[in-house]
Design a protein around this motif. Structure first.
Motif, PDB file in Angstrom:
ATOM      1  N   LYS A 145       0.854  -1.186   0.000  1.00  0.00           N
ATOM      2  CA  LYS A 145       0.000   0.000   0.000  1.00  0.00           C
ATOM      3  C   LYS A 145       0.889   1.234   0.000  1.00  0.00           C
ATOM      4  CE  LYS A 145      -3.685   2.275   2.515  1.00  0.00           C
ATOM      5  NZ  LYS A 145      -4.582   2.267   3.641  1.00  0.00           N
ATOM      6  N   GLY A 146       0.792   2.022  -1.067  1.00  0.00           N
ATOM      7  CA  GLY A 146       1.628   3.202  -1.180  1.00  0.00           C
ATOM      8  C   GLY A 146       1.337   3.971  -2.452  1.00  0.00           C
ATOM      9  N   PHE A 147       2.214   4.889  -2.784  1.00  0.00           N
ATOM     10  CA  PHE A 147       2.078   5.763  -3.947  1.00  0.00           C
ATOM     11  C   PHE A 147       3.064   5.301  -5.011  1.00  0.00           C
ATOM     12  CE2 PHE A 147       2.691   9.918  -6.146  1.00  0.00           C
ATOM     13  CZ  PHE A 147       1.365  10.182  -6.439  1.00  0.00           C
ATOM     14  N   TYR A 148       2.548   5.057  -6.227  1.00  0.00           N
ATOM     15  CA  TYR A 148       3.341   4.479  -7.308  1.00  0.00           C
ATOM     16  C   TYR A 148       3.594   5.502  -8.406  1.00  0.00           C
ATOM     17  CZ  TYR A 148       2.617  -0.172  -5.344  1.00  0.00           C
ATOM     18  OH  TYR A 148       2.635  -1.280  -4.521  1.00  0.00           O
ATOM     19  N   LEU A 149       4.817   5.494  -8.921  1.00  0.00           N
ATOM     20  CA  LEU A 149       5.200   6.377 -10.014  1.00  0.00           C
ATOM     21  C   LEU A 149       6.082   5.626 -10.993  1.00  0.00           C
ATOM     22  CD1 LEU A 149       5.851   8.215  -7.093  1.00  0.00           C
ATOM     23  CD2 LEU A 149       5.370   9.896  -8.843  1.00  0.00           C
ATOM     24  N   SER A 150       6.262   6.218 -12.172  1.00  0.00           N
ATOM     25  CA  SER A 150       7.102   5.629 -13.209  1.00  0.00           C
ATOM     26  C   SER A 150       7.977   6.700 -13.836  1.00  0.00           C
ATOM     27  CB  SER A 150       6.213   5.000 -14.289  1.00  0.00           C
ATOM     28  OG  SER A 150       6.985   4.538 -15.384  1.00  0.00           O
ATOM     29  N   GLU A 151       9.132   6.272 -14.333  1.00  0.00           N
ATOM     30  CA  GLU A 151       9.970   7.181 -15.127  1.00  0.00           C
ATOM     31  C   GLU A 151       9.378   7.361 -16.522  1.00  0.00           C
ATOM     32  OE1 GLU A 151      14.422   6.695 -14.766  1.00  0.00           O
ATOM     33  OE2 GLU A 151      13.747   4.854 -13.781  1.00  0.00           O
ATOM     34  N   PRO A 166      10.413  -4.019 -11.253  1.00  0.00           N
ATOM     35  CA  PRO A 166       9.504  -4.238 -12.377  1.00  0.00           C
ATOM     36  C   PRO A 166       8.035  -4.214 -11.963  1.00  0.00           C
ATOM     37  CG  PRO A 166      11.230  -5.910 -12.336  1.00  0.00           C
ATOM     38  CD  PRO A 166      11.319  -5.151 -11.051  1.00  0.00           C
ATOM     39  N   ILE A 167       7.218  -3.734 -12.879  1.00  0.00           N
ATOM     40  CA  ILE A 167       5.769  -3.770 -12.712  1.00  0.00           C
ATOM     41  C   ILE A 167       5.295  -5.179 -13.052  1.00  0.00           C
ATOM     42  CG2 ILE A 167       3.582  -2.975 -13.717  1.00  0.00           C
ATOM     43  CD1 ILE A 167       4.928  -0.270 -14.183  1.00  0.00           C
ATOM     44  N   ALA A 168       4.364  -5.677 -12.260  1.00  0.00           N
ATOM     45  CA  ALA A 168       3.711  -6.943 -12.581  1.00  0.00           C
ATOM     46  C   ALA A 168       2.473  -6.597 -13.427  1.00  0.00           C
ATOM     47  CB  ALA A 168       3.318  -7.701 -11.319  1.00  0.00           C
ATOM     48  N   ASN A 169       2.698  -6.462 -14.744  1.00  0.00           N
ATOM     49  CA  ASN A 169       1.602  -6.079 -15.644  1.00  0.00           C
ATOM     50  C   ASN A 169       0.618  -7.237 -15.823  1.00  0.00           C
ATOM     51  OD1 ASN A 169       2.780  -7.873 -17.464  1.00  0.00           O
ATOM     52  ND2 ASN A 169       3.781  -6.267 -18.627  1.00  0.00           N
ATOM     53  N   GLY A 213       9.491  -5.960 -22.885  1.00  0.00           N
ATOM     54  CA  GLY A 213       9.016  -4.622 -22.539  1.00  0.00           C
ATOM     55  C   GLY A 213       8.879  -4.384 -21.044  1.00  0.00           C
ATOM     56  N   ILE A 214       9.858  -4.830 -20.286  1.00  0.00           N
ATOM     57  CA  ILE A 214       9.816  -4.647 -18.843  1.00  0.00           C
ATOM     58  C   ILE A 214       9.734  -3.155 -18.505  1.00  0.00           C
ATOM     59  CG2 ILE A 214      12.328  -4.694 -18.649  1.00  0.00           C
ATOM     60  CD1 ILE A 214      12.020  -6.103 -15.972  1.00  0.00           C
ATOM     61  N   THR A 215       8.820  -2.812 -17.623  1.00  0.00           N
ATOM     62  CA  THR A 215       8.652  -1.440 -17.160  1.00  0.00           C
ATOM     63  C   THR A 215       8.854  -1.424 -15.650  1.00  0.00           C
ATOM     64  OG1 THR A 215       7.019  -1.041 -18.903  1.00  0.00           O
ATOM     65  CG2 THR A 215       7.100   0.542 -17.119  1.00  0.00           C
ATOM     66  N   PHE A 216       9.560  -0.420 -15.172  1.00  0.00           N
ATOM     67  CA  PHE A 216       9.861  -0.334 -13.751  1.00  0.00           C
ATOM     68  C   PHE A 216       8.968   0.704 -13.085  1.00  0.00           C
ATOM     69  CE2 PHE A 216      13.491  -2.412 -15.479  1.00  0.00           C
ATOM     70  CZ  PHE A 216      13.944  -3.237 -14.465  1.00  0.00           C
ATOM     71  N   GLN A 217       8.819   0.545 -11.788  1.00  0.00           N
ATOM     72  CA  GLN A 217       7.998   1.465 -11.004  1.00  0.00           C
ATOM     73  C   GLN A 217       8.713   1.827  -9.710  1.00  0.00           C
ATOM     74  OE1 GLN A 217       4.336  -0.567 -10.081  1.00  0.00           O
ATOM     75  NE2 GLN A 217       5.396  -2.389  -9.361  1.00  0.00           N
ATOM     76  N   TYR A 218       8.346   2.983  -9.205  1.00  0.00           N
ATOM     77  CA  TYR A 218       8.797   3.434  -7.894  1.00  0.00           C
ATOM     78  C   TYR A 218       7.599   3.391  -6.956  1.00  0.00           C
ATOM     79  CZ  TYR A 218      13.188   5.314  -9.707  1.00  0.00           C
ATOM     80  OH  TYR A 218      14.426   5.464 -10.270  1.00  0.00           O
ATOM     81  N   PHE A 219       7.821   2.878  -5.771  1.00  0.00           N
ATOM     82  CA  PHE A 219       6.813   2.805  -4.718  1.00  0.00           C
ATOM     83  C   PHE A 219       7.291   3.663  -3.551  1.00  0.00           C
ATOM     84  CE2 PHE A 219       6.262   0.798  -0.543  1.00  0.00           C
ATOM     85  CZ  PHE A 219       4.892   0.714  -0.426  1.00  0.00           C
ATOM     86  N   PHE A 220       6.433   4.557  -3.094  1.00  0.00           N
ATOM     87  CA  PHE A 220       6.712   5.374  -1.921  1.00  0.00           C
ATOM     88  C   PHE A 220       5.687   4.976  -0.864  1.00  0.00           C
ATOM     89  CE2 PHE A 220       8.778   7.436  -5.321  1.00  0.00           C
ATOM     90  CZ  PHE A 220       9.822   8.169  -4.788  1.00  0.00           C
ATOM     91  N   GLY A 221       6.151   4.332   0.198  1.00  0.00           N
ATOM     92  CA  GLY A 221       5.240   3.724   1.149  1.00  0.00           C
ATOM     93  C   GLY A 221       5.100   4.414   2.484  1.00  0.00           C
ATOM     94  N   THR A 222       5.862   5.472   2.706  1.00  0.00           N
ATOM     95  CA  THR A 222       5.792   6.167   3.999  1.00  0.00           C
ATOM     96  C   THR A 222       5.776   7.682   3.776  1.00  0.00           C
ATOM     97  OG1 THR A 222       8.209   6.285   4.238  1.00  0.00           O
ATOM     98  CG2 THR A 222       7.103   4.315   5.148  1.00  0.00           C
ATOM     99  N   GLU A 223       5.302   8.382   4.790  1.00  0.00           N
ATOM    100  CA  GLU A 223       5.298   9.848   4.728  1.00  0.00           C
ATOM    101  C   GLU A 223       6.728  10.378   4.613  1.00  0.00           C
ATOM    102  OE1 GLU A 223       2.712  11.747   4.321  1.00  0.00           O
ATOM    103  OE2 GLU A 223       1.236  10.162   4.615  1.00  0.00           O
ATOM    104  N   THR A 224       7.672   9.692   5.234  1.00  0.00           N
ATOM    105  CA  THR A 224       9.073  10.106   5.148  1.00  0.00           C
ATOM    106  C   THR A 224       9.550  10.061   3.698  1.00  0.00           C
ATOM    107  OG1 THR A 224       9.490   9.272   7.370  1.00  0.00           O
ATOM    108  CG2 THR A 224      11.414   9.611   5.959  1.00  0.00           C
ATOM    109  N   ALA A 225       9.204   8.995   2.980  1.00  0.00           N
ATOM    110  CA  ALA A 225       9.616   8.855   1.580  1.00  0.00           C
ATOM    111  C   ALA A 225       8.930   9.890   0.693  1.00  0.00           C
ATOM    112  CB  ALA A 225       9.302   7.450   1.081  1.00  0.00           C
ATOM    113  N   VAL A 226       7.657  10.119   0.930  1.00  0.00           N
ATOM    114  CA  VAL A 226       6.881  11.070   0.115  1.00  0.00           C
ATOM    115  C   VAL A 226       7.476  12.470   0.174  1.00  0.00           C
ATOM    116  CG1 VAL A 226       4.617  12.223   0.014  1.00  0.00           C
ATOM    117  CG2 VAL A 226       4.737   9.733   0.174  1.00  0.00           C
ATOM    118  N   LYS A 227       8.151  12.802   1.260  1.00  0.00           N
ATOM    119  CA  LYS A 227       8.753  14.129   1.392  1.00  0.00           C
ATOM    120  C   LYS A 227       9.866  14.365   0.370  1.00  0.00           C
ATOM    121  CE  LYS A 227       7.656  14.630   6.259  1.00  0.00           C
ATOM    122  NZ  LYS A 227       8.148  14.637   7.626  1.00  0.00           N
TER     123      LYS A 227
END
Length: 155
Positions: free
Chosen positions: A27-33, A104-107, A136-150
């Motif tokens: 559970k967190g915030f997901y982003l991609s390059e 990697p994203i589990a598409n 076509g592997i795509t990677f993702q970033y997961f930010f799971g804490t308020e500390t990381a979101v900063k």
């Protein structure tokens, strides 16, 4: 670096309480390059949930990935460890509390293989064998804490 988040609404500020459980890295915030990947996700979410596709840009100083007090997990490719981590998170079993996870994203194609593994149609060795042929592997970033979101700045 610039990261992109695809949604069906504008993200004014990141609220981790709105995050859904049982996702690849928890559970967190997901982003991609990849802006393309974020646009595809935004389109998918708007079709599924209504609203309009919106891609929000964030700046992220990725130096924190190498020189940090944050708890960071990096998966450079599909692996047994990655599969175990994703499988546990998708099953609702917290696979480890990390501030940031990159991998990697589990598409849909990977999701199908995860379901086959889960229902016993294939074993872990076959699952990993099939992952070798995924293109076509795509990677993702997961930010799971308020500390990381900063470490994210909305652009």
């Amino acid at each position: 670096m610039i990261l992109y988040h695809g949604s069906n609404m504008i993200v004014e500020h990141i609220d981790l309480d709105k995050s859904k459980p049982n996702k690849d890295f928890g559970k967190g915030f997901y982003l991609s390059e990849s802006e393309r990947q974020a646009t595809e996700m935004a389109t998918f979410k708007s079709l599924l949930l209504g609203g309009k596709p919106v891609v929000t840009k964030f700046e992220f100083d990725d130096a924190v990935m190498h020189d940090s007090v944050l708890r960071i997990k990096v998966f450079d490719n599909y692996s047994e460890e990655w599969a175990d981590f994703v499988f546990a998170n998708r099953e609702g079993n917290d696979a480890g509390q990390y501030d940031i996870v990159y991998g990697p994203i589990a598409n849909d194609k990977i999701g199908l293989q995860i379901r086959k593994l889960k229902d016993g149609s294939i074993d872990k060795a076959e699952f990993l064998n099939r992952l070798k042929y995924m293109k076509g592997i795509t990677f993702q970033y997961f930010f799971g804490t308020e500390t990381a979101v900063k470490y994210l700045t909305k652009l």
